[in-house]
Design a protein around this motif. Structure first.
Motif, PDB file in Angstrom:
ATOM      1  N   LEU A 169     -10.612 -32.497  55.374  1.00  0.00           N
ATOM      2  CA  LEU A 169     -10.453 -33.008  56.748  1.00  0.00           C
ATOM      3  C   LEU A 169     -10.139 -34.499  56.824  1.00  0.00           C
ATOM      4  N   SER A 170     -10.602 -35.270  55.839  1.00  0.00           N
ATOM      5  CA  SER A 170     -10.531 -36.731  55.950  1.00  0.00           C
ATOM      6  C   SER A 170      -9.719 -37.341  54.803  1.00  0.00           C
ATOM      7  N   ASP A 171      -9.615 -38.668  54.799  1.00  0.00           N
ATOM      8  CA  ASP A 171      -8.887 -39.345  53.725  1.00  0.00           C
ATOM      9  C   ASP A 171      -9.467 -38.966  52.364  1.00  0.00           C
ATOM     10  N   LEU A 172     -10.803 -39.022  52.304  1.00  0.00           N
ATOM     11  CA  LEU A 172     -11.498 -38.768  51.039  1.00  0.00           C
ATOM     12  C   LEU A 172     -12.801 -38.019  51.332  1.00  0.00           C
ATOM     13  N   THR A 173     -13.161 -37.087  50.444  1.00  0.00           N
ATOM     14  CA  THR A 173     -14.449 -36.398  50.563  1.00  0.00           C
ATOM     15  C   THR A 173     -15.052 -36.304  49.171  1.00  0.00           C
ATOM     16  N   THR A 174     -16.350 -36.592  49.067  1.00  0.00           N
ATOM     17  CA  THR A 174     -16.988 -36.517  47.742  1.00  0.00           C
ATOM     18  C   THR A 174     -18.058 -35.424  47.711  1.00  0.00           C
ATOM     19  N   PHE A 175     -18.207 -34.840  46.517  1.00  0.00           N
ATOM     20  CA  PHE A 175     -19.208 -33.795  46.276  1.00  0.00           C
ATOM     21  C   PHE A 175     -20.049 -34.173  45.058  1.00  0.00           C
ATOM     22  N   SER A 176     -21.233 -33.584  44.962  1.00  0.00           N
ATOM     23  CA  SER A 176     -22.115 -33.801  43.810  1.00  0.00           C
ATOM     24  C   SER A 176     -22.470 -32.445  43.207  1.00  0.00           C
ATOM     25  N   PHE A 177     -22.573 -32.409  41.884  1.00  0.00           N
ATOM     26  CA  PHE A 177     -22.956 -31.169  41.200  1.00  0.00           C
ATOM     27  C   PHE A 177     -24.254 -31.345  40.423  1.00  0.00           C
ATOM     28  N   HIS A 178     -25.126 -32.193  40.964  1.00  0.00           N
ATOM     29  CA  HIS A 178     -26.487 -32.326  40.439  1.00  0.00           C
ATOM     30  C   HIS A 178     -27.191 -30.963  40.602  1.00  0.00           C
ATOM     31  N   PRO A 179     -28.118 -30.633  39.712  1.00  0.00           N
ATOM     32  CA  PRO A 179     -28.729 -29.290  39.756  1.00  0.00           C
ATOM     33  C   PRO A 179     -29.344 -28.850  41.095  1.00  0.00           C
ATOM     34  N   VAL A 180     -29.735 -29.785  41.958  1.00  0.00           N
ATOM     35  CA  VAL A 180     -30.297 -29.339  43.248  1.00  0.00           C
ATOM     36  C   VAL A 180     -29.212 -28.968  44.257  1.00  0.00           C
ATOM     37  N   LYS A 181     -27.960 -29.297  43.971  1.00  0.00           N
ATOM     38  CA  LYS A 181     -26.874 -29.056  44.938  1.00  0.00           C
ATOM     39  C   LYS A 181     -26.353 -27.607  44.848  1.00  0.00           C
ATOM     40  N   HIS A 182     -25.318 -27.289  45.633  1.00  0.00           N
ATOM     41  CA  HIS A 182     -24.886 -25.883  45.744  1.00  0.00           C
ATOM     42  C   HIS A 182     -24.439 -25.268  44.427  1.00  0.00           C
ATOM     43  N   ILE A 183     -23.655 -26.023  43.662  1.00  0.00           N
ATOM     44  CA  ILE A 183     -23.314 -25.592  42.297  1.00  0.00           C
ATOM     45  C   ILE A 183     -23.618 -26.771  41.389  1.00  0.00           C
ATOM     46  N   THR A 184     -23.815 -26.480  40.094  1.00  0.00           N
ATOM     47  CA  THR A 184     -24.145 -27.592  39.202  1.00  0.00           C
ATOM     48  C   THR A 184     -23.255 -27.649  37.971  1.00  0.00           C
ATOM     49  N   THR A 185     -23.080 -28.880  37.470  1.00  0.00           N
ATOM     50  CA  THR A 185     -22.468 -29.110  36.155  1.00  0.00           C
ATOM     51  C   THR A 185     -23.439 -29.959  35.324  1.00  0.00           C
ATOM     52  N   GLY A 186     -24.719 -29.941  35.668  1.00  0.00           N
ATOM     53  CA  GLY A 186     -25.709 -30.828  35.044  1.00  0.00           C
ATOM     54  C   GLY A 186     -25.703 -32.130  35.821  1.00  0.00           C
ATOM     55  N   GLU A 187     -24.785 -33.005  35.471  1.00  0.00           N
ATOM     56  CA  GLU A 187     -24.390 -34.137  36.319  1.00  0.00           C
ATOM     57  C   GLU A 187     -22.909 -33.934  36.581  1.00  0.00           C
ATOM     58  N   GLY A 188     -22.436 -34.384  37.714  1.00  0.00           N
ATOM     59  CA  GLY A 188     -21.004 -34.257  37.971  1.00  0.00           C
ATOM     60  C   GLY A 188     -20.695 -34.490  39.427  1.00  0.00           C
ATOM     61  N   GLY A 189     -19.440 -34.790  39.692  1.00  0.00           N
ATOM     62  CA  GLY A 189     -19.020 -35.000  41.072  1.00  0.00           C
ATOM     63  C   GLY A 189     -17.532 -34.760  41.208  1.00  0.00           C
TER      64      GLY A 189
END
Ligand code: PLP
Length: 373
Positions: A169-189
């Motif tokens: 929707l916007s210029d930029l959008t960021t996501f996190s893949f920390h284990p508490v988030k919807h999906i995980t990569t261990g750490e990641g974004g």
């Protein structure tokens, strides 16, 4: 019972995906990164995606790509994880906190308008709990004042705003893949964007500002040649992590359906419970429930928190208004006061919500909450 407020869900397919990479040629900067980026970009409906080492790294390079620098002001909410505003400080710019709307808990567009000056460069809306911000109003403001909109969607993978997924929707959008988030990569974004110029800047910033792309080189001295064009970072994510992310994305619809199911169960159980206020669903939006937050009178919150922790329920408080942290207090933010944010902070409590939370555990949480009141 020992129930955390959130927990990753890892199955044998995830384990196998990681093992396959460990046995392959590339542990990092191999084929899994682009594959993961494409899956997330397609899922959220964005043209481009750049995977990085963390959600915080995603915010940092987004601010840099947006050109945020010393002397600029960036408006965000105090009800968020500190990373949403730290990324502005990394760029030597000033954070301006706009208060939240007491109904949605998200940044209030009316207060954004009040906080705009001729130094304002960007707005960082945070979709708190996974409930989309009022994006139409925020985009109107951004257009009127020529501002960048950088959405911190660490809570909002899979959330819909008026029929469209958060992320395109916007210029930029960021996501996190920390284990508490919807999906995980261990750490990641990840950063998603529809803007090719921003995309190319993000790619550079992820790896030291260095490129081998012939179309970007100032000159070319041979096959070995590369150039550093910007001051970038090593914010790369590994193929090991991306393989896990790809495997996790196969389950995203189920993960979100489970979170919504649990939220509905809590809504039904607490709707008539005196002294507990359940979250409100915005018309036309679909919360992806990274968090489930209830409000209770502040005289009982501390006791309730302690009793629930004693009962083995990992309740939490998200978040302490960012400007109240000692670092902010001693660096120029000591006079900030956002009344709605402080009021929410005094009353809120986050209950366990994650895909693996069993029926019995949900039952137990409901029983204990009801008992505490
Ligand atoms: C988790 C989170 C971040 C940071 O993500 P990391 O991957 O932990 O660096 C940023 N903003 C919000 C709102 C978050 O919840």
């Amino acid at each position: 019972m020992n129930i955390p407020y959130s927990r990753q869900y890892i199955d044998e397919d995830d384990e196998q995906a990681v093992l396959d990479v460990l046995r392959s040629d590339y542990l990092t900067t191999g084929p899994k990164i682009a594959e993961f980026e494409k899956i997330v970009a397609d899922y959220v409906g964005a043209k481009y995606a750049v995977a990085v080492a963390s959600g915080t790294a995603a915010l940092h390079v987004s601010c840099l790509a947006a050109g945020i620098k010393k002397g600029d002001e960036v408006i965000t909410t105090p009800i968020t994880f500190a990373a949403s505003s730290n990324c502005v400080l990394y760029c030597d710019a000033k954070v301006v906190f706009a208060d939240i709307n007491p109904i949605t808990y998200n940044i209030d567009p009316t207060d954004i308008r009040r906080k705009i000056t001729d130094k304002t460069k960007a707005i960082i809306p945070v979709h708190f709990t996974g409930q989309p911000c009022e994006m139409d109003e925020i985009h109107d403001i951004a257009q009127e004042h020529d501002l960048i909109v950088l959405e911190d969607a660490a809570h909002a993978l899979g959330a819909d705003y008026k029929g469209r997924k958060i992320g395109g929707l916007s210029d930029l959008t960021t996501f996190s893949f920390h284990p508490v988030k919807h999906i995980t990569t261990g750490e990641g974004g990840m950063i998603t964007t529809n803007d090719k110029t921003l995309y190319e800047k993000l790619l550079l910033l992820r790896t030291h500002g260095i490129t081998k792309d012939p179309s970007l080189l100032k000159k070319n001295e041979g096959g070995w040649y590369y150039e550093q064009l910007e001051l970038g970072f090593n914010y790369r994510i590994t193929d090991i992590q991306c393989a896990l992310g790809i495997s996790q994305m196969k389950k995203i619809d189920r993960f979100i359906a489970r979170r919504r199911e649990i939220a509905k169960r809590y809504d039904d159980a607490f709707a008539d419970l005196d002294g507990v206020m359940i979250p409100i669903q915005l018309e036309g939006c679909n919360n992806s429930y990274h968090l489930y937050v209830v409000q209770m009178e502040d005289i009982v919150r501390k006791d309730a928190f302690n009793e629930l922790r004693t009962a083995g329920i990992g309740v939490n408080v998200h978040y302490i208004p960012v400007y109240k942290h000692p670092y902010y207090q001693k660096n120029g933010y000591q006079d900030i006061y956002c009344a709605n944010a402080e009021n929410l902070y005094n009353k809120m409590i986050s209950l366990p919500i994650y895909p693996g939370l069993t029926k019995e555990e949900q039952e137990y949480v409901i029983e204990q909450i009801t008992r505490v009141f």
